[in-house]
Structures are given as C-alpha cells and as structure tokens.
Design a protein around this motif. Structure first.
Motif, short mmCIF file in Angstrom:
data_model
loop_
_atom_site.label_atom_id
_atom_site.label_comp_id
_atom_site.label_asym_id
_atom_site.label_seq_id
_atom_site.Cartn_x
_atom_site.Cartn_y
_atom_site.Cartn_z
N PHE A 194 -3.57 -14.85 11.03
CA PHE A 194 -2.41 -14.90 11.60
C PHE A 194 -1.63 -13.67 11.13
CE2 PHE A 194 -2.02 -17.97 8.38
CZ PHE A 194 -0.80 -17.38 7.52
N GLY A 195 -0.85 -13.27 11.84
CA GLY A 195 0.10 -11.85 11.83
C GLY A 195 1.15 -12.35 10.78
N VAL A 196 1.74 -11.53 10.06
CA VAL A 196 2.60 -11.74 9.23
C VAL A 196 3.86 -10.68 9.41
CG1 VAL A 196 3.48 -11.40 6.51
CG2 VAL A 196 1.03 -12.19 7.45
N LEU A 197 5.22 -11.22 9.19
CA LEU A 197 6.38 -10.26 9.52
C LEU A 197 6.81 -9.82 8.04
CD1 LEU A 197 8.55 -9.14 11.27
CD2 LEU A 197 9.90 -11.35 10.45
N PHE A 198 7.00 -8.63 7.80
CA PHE A 198 7.37 -8.09 6.54
C PHE A 198 8.96 -7.90 6.82
CE2 PHE A 198 3.08 -7.19 5.91
CZ PHE A 198 2.95 -6.93 4.35
N GLN A 199 9.86 -8.49 6.18
CA GLN A 199 11.22 -8.44 6.42
C GLN A 199 11.74 -7.01 6.03
OE1 GLN A 199 13.11 -11.82 4.56
NE2 GLN A 199 12.72 -11.24 2.51
N LYS A 200 11.00 -6.64 4.97
CA LYS A 200 11.58 -5.23 4.22
C LYS A 200 10.49 -4.63 3.72
CE LYS A 200 14.62 -5.42 1.03
NZ LYS A 200 16.05 -5.15 0.38
N ILE A 201 10.35 -3.33 3.91
CA ILE A 201 9.30 -2.39 3.21
C ILE A 201 10.37 -1.25 2.83
CG2 ILE A 201 7.43 -0.92 3.38
CD1 ILE A 201 6.31 -2.71 5.53
N ASN A 202 10.25 -0.99 1.24
CA ASN A 202 11.07 0.15 0.75
C ASN A 202 10.38 0.75 -0.24
OD1 ASN A 202 11.48 -1.14 -1.57
ND2 ASN A 202 13.28 -2.42 -0.79
N ALA A 203 10.73 2.29 -0.11
CA ALA A 203 10.16 2.88 -1.36
C ALA A 203 11.15 4.17 -1.70
CB ALA A 203 8.92 3.37 -0.79
N ASN A 204 10.89 4.52 -3.07
CA ASN A 204 11.60 5.72 -3.63
C ASN A 204 10.43 6.78 -3.65
OD1 ASN A 204 14.20 4.77 -4.22
ND2 ASN A 204 13.53 3.44 -5.70
N VAL A 205 10.80 7.73 -3.19
CA VAL A 205 9.86 9.13 -3.36
C VAL A 205 10.54 10.18 -4.18
CG1 VAL A 205 8.68 10.60 -1.96
CG2 VAL A 205 9.35 8.63 -0.83
N THR A 206 9.70 10.47 -5.11
CA THR A 206 10.35 11.41 -6.22
C THR A 206 9.23 12.63 -6.26
OG1 THR A 206 9.37 9.97 -7.72
CG2 THR A 206 11.56 9.58 -7.50
N TYR A 207 9.69 13.61 -6.89
CA TYR A 207 8.73 14.89 -7.17
C TYR A 207 9.05 15.29 -8.54
CZ TYR A 207 13.02 17.95 -6.56
OH TYR A 207 14.11 18.69 -6.65
N LEU A 208 7.88 15.76 -9.06
CA LEU A 208 8.00 16.24 -10.21
C LEU A 208 8.20 17.78 -10.55
CD1 LEU A 208 6.92 15.19 -13.08
CD2 LEU A 208 4.74 16.33 -12.74
N GLN A 209 9.51 17.80 -11.39
CA GLN A 209 9.98 19.20 -11.50
C GLN A 209 10.40 19.38 -12.93
OE1 GLN A 209 13.36 20.23 -9.28
NE2 GLN A 209 13.72 22.16 -10.23
N ASN A 210 9.70 20.37 -13.49
CA ASN A 210 9.76 20.80 -15.13
C ASN A 210 9.64 19.36 -16.02
OD1 ASN A 210 10.61 23.18 -14.37
ND2 ASN A 210 12.52 22.77 -14.16
N GLY A 211 8.66 18.51 -15.66
CA GLY A 211 8.35 17.31 -16.32
C GLY A 211 9.10 16.06 -16.29
N LYS A 212 9.94 16.23 -15.34
CA LYS A 212 11.02 15.10 -14.86
C LYS A 212 10.85 14.95 -13.37
CE LYS A 212 15.65 14.57 -15.10
NZ LYS A 212 17.16 15.14 -15.57
N TRP A 213 10.89 13.48 -13.08
CA TRP A 213 11.08 13.01 -11.76
C TRP A 213 12.31 12.93 -11.11
CZ3 TRP A 213 6.45 12.71 -9.55
CH2 TRP A 213 5.30 12.56 -10.29
N GLU A 214 12.29 14.05 -10.18
CA GLU A 214 13.54 14.00 -9.39
C GLU A 214 13.43 13.31 -8.03
OE1 GLU A 214 16.16 15.69 -10.60
OE2 GLU A 214 15.29 16.51 -12.31
N PRO A 215 14.61 12.72 -7.47
CA PRO A 215 14.71 11.95 -6.29
C PRO A 215 14.45 12.80 -5.16
CG PRO A 215 16.88 12.19 -7.24
CD PRO A 215 15.99 12.59 -8.44
N LEU A 216 13.72 12.41 -4.32
CA LEU A 216 13.56 13.08 -2.94
C LEU A 216 13.97 12.56 -1.94
CD1 LEU A 216 12.18 15.82 -1.95
CD2 LEU A 216 9.87 14.28 -1.71
N SER A 217 13.89 11.14 -1.77
CA SER A 217 14.25 10.35 -0.73
C SER A 217 14.05 8.95 -0.64
CB SER A 217 13.32 10.69 0.59
OG SER A 217 13.76 10.03 1.81
#
Length: 151
Positions: free
Chosen positions: A58-81
């Motif tokens: 049967f189908g399933v409802l996902f009440q929430k899907i969330n994600a942090n997207v970061t990028y690598l800059q100078n060896g450090k993860w910086e927030p993107l979105s």
C-alpha cells in the motif's frame, strides 16, 4: 468485574495495535543523484533525486522529508541550502522524488565561481524522511556526498 473487562479490552487493543505495526515495513530512502541544473553569477541550482523503495503493498504518506545541502570549501563543509517537503504520497514499490535546490547569497556566489574555475564542486546531502502509519512515524536517515563535474 469492571477491572477485568477493562484489562481484557486493553490486552485486545494492544494485540491489535501490535499486529498492525508488524504489517508496516519501513521504506528505504537513498540519494540516487545530485545533478547540476543551472549556474550563473547569482545562483546555483541543483537537482537532488531520492530513490524511495516502499516494500509495503500500500502507499505511504511521508509527513516530512528534509535535507541540509552543504558544499566543501577549503576542507570545511559550508551550508548551501535547506530543503523541506511535506505530505508526500509514495506508492508501493520503487519511487523517485526530485528535490530542487536553489540558493542565492555571497558565499554561494564564491562557491559558484570556485566551481567555474575548478570545474567541480563537492556537495553533501544529509536528511531524514518521516513516513506515517497509524501514528507511528520513524525517522529514516539518508546521506550522500557527490562531486559534480562542470559539463
């Protein structure tokens, strides 16, 4: 007598509830791709595709899907979105869900130019998906790190 009836009712209710939750199999969520949608002097747009396998009949409802997207800059993860979607219906079997990522800020412009100069950018997507089934809402984590090449 009332206590015995109440105890029997609670026992039967508990057994029925346990039986229903045993029928639910937790879906799996993976990041299948992170692709460059567009890039210019003011913004960077990515398409994050999730592969969702729902083993339930049967189908399933996902009440929430969330994600942090970061990028690598100078060896450090910086927030993107940050991405958040609510009330996503998933059918039985294999499903794909496209999450567009777009951001505009000074750090992003620097990342965009770095991306143009180096020809690649490393992006990490970390998040959770929360299906709901009779009030039961497990958190299913997913993450992926990808290096995107400039076409």
């Amino acid at each position: 007598m009332k206590k015995i009836c109440l105890l029997i009712f609670l026992l039967i209710s508990t057994l029925l509830l346990c039986g229903c939750t045993a029928l639910f199999k937790e879906p799996t969520v993976d990041v299948s791709s992170v692709d460059l949608a567009s890039i210019n002097a003011t913004d960077l747009c990515l398409d994050v595709t999730l592969a969702i396998d729902n083993p339930n009949p049967f189908g399933v409802l996902f009440q929430k899907i969330n994600a942090n997207v970061t990028y690598l800059q100078n060896g450090k993860w910086e927030p993107l979105s940050y991405i958040e979607k609510a009330d996503v219906d998933i059918s039985s079997g294999e499903n794909t869900l496209l999450l567009p990522v777009s951001a505009k800020n000074a750090d992003l412009i620097k990342a965009g130019f770095r991306f143009l100069i180096s020809g690649e950018i490393t992006v990490k997507v970390e998040g959770t998906a929360e299906p709901t089934f009779f009030g039961f809402s497990p958190k299913i984590p997913f993450n992926q790190t990808r290096t995107i090449q400039l076409p």
